[in-house]
Design a protein around this motif. Structure first.
Motif, PDB file in Angstrom:
ATOM      1  N   LEU A 163      44.620  34.850  49.331  1.00 44.34           N
ATOM      2  CA  LEU A 163      44.847  33.985  48.173  1.00 44.34           C
ATOM      3  C   LEU A 163      43.544  33.325  47.736  1.00 44.34           C
ATOM      4  N   VAL A 164      42.770  32.832  48.711  1.00 44.16           N
ATOM      5  CA  VAL A 164      41.490  32.192  48.384  1.00 44.16           C
ATOM      6  C   VAL A 164      40.542  33.203  47.742  1.00 44.16           C
ATOM      7  N   VAL A 165      40.437  34.384  48.390  1.00 42.39           N
ATOM      8  CA  VAL A 165      39.546  35.421  47.852  1.00 42.39           C
ATOM      9  C   VAL A 165      40.026  35.875  46.470  1.00 42.39           C
ATOM     10  N   GLY A 166      41.369  35.975  46.309  1.00 37.38           N
ATOM     11  CA  GLY A 166      41.919  36.394  45.014  1.00 37.38           C
ATOM     12  C   GLY A 166      41.584  35.406  43.910  1.00 37.38           C
ATOM     13  N   ILE A 167      41.758  34.109  44.192  1.00 38.35           N
ATOM     14  CA  ILE A 167      41.450  33.080  43.193  1.00 38.35           C
ATOM     15  C   ILE A 167      39.958  33.102  42.866  1.00 38.35           C
ATOM     16  N   LEU A 168      39.136  33.232  43.911  1.00 35.56           N
ATOM     17  CA  LEU A 168      37.692  33.286  43.696  1.00 35.56           C
ATOM     18  C   LEU A 168      37.295  34.505  42.869  1.00 35.56           C
ATOM     19  N   SER A 169      37.917  35.655  43.185  1.00 34.49           N
ATOM     20  CA  SER A 169      37.589  36.881  42.447  1.00 34.49           C
ATOM     21  C   SER A 169      38.039  36.781  40.993  1.00 34.49           C
ATOM     22  N   VAL A 170      39.185  36.151  40.732  1.00 34.89           N
ATOM     23  CA  VAL A 170      39.645  35.965  39.349  1.00 34.89           C
ATOM     24  C   VAL A 170      38.675  35.063  38.593  1.00 34.89           C
ATOM     25  N   PHE A 171      38.232  33.995  39.272  1.00 36.54           N
ATOM     26  CA  PHE A 171      37.281  33.083  38.643  1.00 36.54           C
ATOM     27  C   PHE A 171      35.970  33.809  38.312  1.00 36.54           C
ATOM     28  N   LEU A 172      35.463  34.567  39.295  1.00 38.68           N
ATOM     29  CA  LEU A 172      34.228  35.323  39.058  1.00 38.68           C
ATOM     30  C   LEU A 172      34.431  36.396  37.993  1.00 38.68           C
ATOM     31  N   THR A 173      35.623  36.999  37.966  1.00 34.53           N
ATOM     32  CA  THR A 173      35.927  38.010  36.948  1.00 34.53           C
ATOM     33  C   THR A 173      35.886  37.395  35.551  1.00 34.53           C
ATOM     34  N   ILE A 174      36.467  36.179  35.423  1.00 33.35           N
ATOM     35  CA  ILE A 174      36.469  35.505  34.123  1.00 33.35           C
ATOM     36  C   ILE A 174      35.033  35.207  33.681  1.00 33.35           C
ATOM     37  N   LEU A 175      34.206  34.700  34.623  1.00 36.29           N
ATOM     38  CA  LEU A 175      32.808  34.417  34.291  1.00 36.29           C
ATOM     39  C   LEU A 175      32.066  35.691  33.891  1.00 36.29           C
ATOM     40  N   THR A 176      32.304  36.762  34.685  1.00 40.04           N
ATOM     41  CA  THR A 176      31.614  38.025  34.399  1.00 40.04           C
ATOM     42  C   THR A 176      32.032  38.586  33.048  1.00 40.04           C
ATOM     43  N   ILE A 177      33.334  38.553  32.771  1.00 38.55           N
ATOM     44  CA  ILE A 177      33.839  39.088  31.503  1.00 38.55           C
ATOM     45  C   ILE A 177      33.333  38.255  30.330  1.00 38.55           C
ATOM     46  N   PHE A 178      33.280  36.932  30.519  1.00 37.39           N
ATOM     47  CA  PHE A 178      32.747  36.068  29.458  1.00 37.39           C
ATOM     48  C   PHE A 178      31.295  36.432  29.167  1.00 37.39           C
ATOM     49  N   PHE A 179      30.519  36.614  30.239  1.00 36.21           N
ATOM     50  CA  PHE A 179      29.115  36.958  30.078  1.00 36.21           C
ATOM     51  C   PHE A 179      28.964  38.325  29.411  1.00 36.21           C
ATOM     52  N   LEU A 180      29.740  39.318  29.902  1.00 33.44           N
ATOM     53  CA  LEU A 180      29.634  40.667  29.340  1.00 33.44           C
ATOM     54  C   LEU A 180      30.076  40.706  27.882  1.00 33.44           C
ATOM     55  N   SER A 181      31.168  39.994  27.577  1.00 33.24           N
ATOM     56  CA  SER A 181      31.643  39.989  26.186  1.00 33.24           C
ATOM     57  C   SER A 181      30.620  39.337  25.270  1.00 33.24           C
ATOM     58  N   ARG A 182      29.933  38.313  25.793  1.00 28.98           N
ATOM     59  CA  ARG A 182      28.874  37.689  25.001  1.00 28.98           C
ATOM     60  C   ARG A 182      27.708  38.654  24.808  1.00 28.98           C
ATOM     61  N   VAL A 183      27.364  39.355  25.897  1.00 31.11           N
ATOM     62  CA  VAL A 183      26.263  40.310  25.811  1.00 31.11           C
ATOM     63  C   VAL A 183      26.578  41.387  24.778  1.00 31.11           C
TER      64      VAL A 183
END
Length: 467
Positions: A163-183
């Motif tokens: 659960l901890v790793v899942g929440i962390l991965s979702v958070f990192l996924t959101i950051l990564t997707i935000f960055f990629l979509s901006r790029v």
């Protein structure tokens, strides 16, 4: 564009979240099953070890020693005889053992042992049974028990970690997707702003694009479009200015001399002179309008070229004969050299216009007593036609521009020494419409060579040439 960024981000997030969910679920189930299987294997191995000891030394002291060993461990043991009667056991396991052991069908238990209670979710213990065999007979059984609470605690910790790793991965996924979509969208935003400028007539667009991906190629295409539009705007302005200049002069002549010719007290001889000038200027305007009309048709791709197989030497010979009197009048020589058996696919009417224009220029800008020559040569798959003169030549700085519309080497735009400035532009368009090319070489004060290159046709026509 913000909507596009949001849509791209949301789309990526849904796909990535779906993939992560499937992967996490698969990994979780695999790890849980592996850990539970490991617990069963360890319990069975422990029971088999006790069984092996008892098969070597089946004495009450050994039996008590086995039970004593398990009293200090997290597991419990029950030792029965062949009929299932409990001989030695851990005290607190007795109630569960009394319930389980009678229900076990010992006939199907192999010597390697087996799991007899695997319901770790609903029962308080899991259990294994290992048969004790001596002299080929079953002496009894070693039952091993382990509380399922330890397994459930282990699985609860595993769930917590996932659960901890899942929440962390979702958070990192959101950051990564935000960055990629901006790029991805930032270049698109810049391209959108660039196209808006282009639509408003501002062609000074400069896009800094790097890489060779599709976005970079799109950016380069927009940059190329902006550069081309800027060039076309400049060309259009120069074109309109040139047309205005070309029309203003003859219109001024026509208006001025018409006013003079209308005077009642002017002599008829002088009136005829002014009317002659008016007629010449009207012809000049007519020629200019005709050339502009042809260029307009070329630009709109409505300029029709109807090619047909043509014996080139015979074709050029007719042009030579048509122009020869004009050269004689100016005391100039016109020389014609052409190889036999050359066929090209050309529109004869249009290509005659090309040759007449080039020969007319050679006649106009050459001195009396000089020579103009027409030479035809074969070059592999091409035919080269060269018109050479010994005239005034073209300055090196002007040579790259002579095929541009309204460009004149004579910057003074003399009305007696130059045409409309469209002749060579039309020549270039016609030659290129035939799939060929035209170029020029020149030495100022010594002469000019106009070189036309055309694709070869079938060499099936033979004609007689002259020199």
């Amino acid at each position: 564009m913000r909507k596009l960024s949001f849509k791209l981000g949301l789309l990526f997030f849904v796909f990535v979240l779906g993939i992560e969910t499937v992967l996490f679920a698969s990994l979780y189930v695999t790890l849980v099953n592996a850990r539970i299987h490991e617990e069963f294997e360890q319990l069975l191995a422990r029971g088999n070890n006790h069984r092996d000891v008892l098969e070597k030394s089946y004495h009450p002291s050994t039996l008590e020693h086995v039970v004593m060993m398990e009293s200090e461990a997290e597991t419990d043991v029950v030792i029965t005889d062949a009929k299932g009667n409990m001989l030695y056991f851990s005290d607190h396991i007795l109630p569960f053992a009394k319930k389980l052991i009678p229900s076990v069908d010992v006939r199907h238990i192999p010597h390697s042992g087996m799991v007899v209670q695997s319901n770790w979710k609903n029962e308080s213990y899991i259990a294994t049974a290992s048969p004790i065999r001596m002299d080929g007979k079953t002496k009894g059984y070693v039952y091993m028990f382990q509380r399922t609470a330890s397994i459930q605690t282990m699985i609860a910790k595993l769930k917590h970690h996932f659960l901890v790793v899942g929440i962390l991965s979702v958070f990192l996924t959101i950051l990564t997707i935000f960055f990629l979509s901006r790029v991805i969208t930032i270049p698109l935003v810049r391209m959108k702003q660039a196209t808006e400028k282009l639509s408003k007539g501002d062609f000074s667009v400069r896009l800094q694009v790097k890489g060779e991906d599709e976005l970079a190629q799109l950016g380069k295409a927009i940059q190329t479009l902006a550069t081309d539009l800027e060039y076309l705007k400049k060309e259009r302005n120069e074109f309109l200015a040139s047309i205005s200049h070309e029309l203003r002069t003859p219109l001024t002549y026509v208006k001025g001399y018409a006013d003079i010719a209308r005077r009642p007290n002017i002599a008829e001889e002088e009136r005829a002179k002014y009317l002659s000038i008016i007629y010449e200027e009207a012809e000049h305007m007519q020629k200019l309008v005709k050339n502009l009309f042809e260029l307009a048709k070329m630009d709109q791709h409505s300029f029709q070229i109807e090619k047909e197989p043509t014996p080139l030497c015979l074709f050029l010979k007719k042009i030579y004969e048509k122009m020869y009197p004009a050269f004689q009048t100016k005391n100039m020589a016109l020389v014609y050299r052409c190889e036999e058996n050359i066929t090209v696919h050309i529109d004869q009417q249009r290509f005659e216009q090309v040759m007449m224009n080039l020969l007319d220029n050679a006649l106009k800008y050459s001195h009396q007593g000089s020579t103009v020559s027409i030479d035809v040569k074969m070059e592999k798959k091409n035919v080269m036609i060269m018109i050479s003169d010994e005239g005034i030549g073209i300055p090196e700085a002007d040579l790259p521009h002579i095929f541009e519309r309204f460009y004149r080497v004579d910057k003074s735009r003399s009305r007696t020494g130059g045409g409309t400035g469209l002749g060579l532009a039309i020549v270039k368009e016609i030659v290129e419409a035939h799939g060929g090319s035209i170029s020029a070489t020149s030495q100022f004060g010594k002469g000019t060579n106009m070189i036309i290159t055309l694709p070869r046709g079938d060499e099936s026509v033979h004609d007689i040439t002259s020199g």
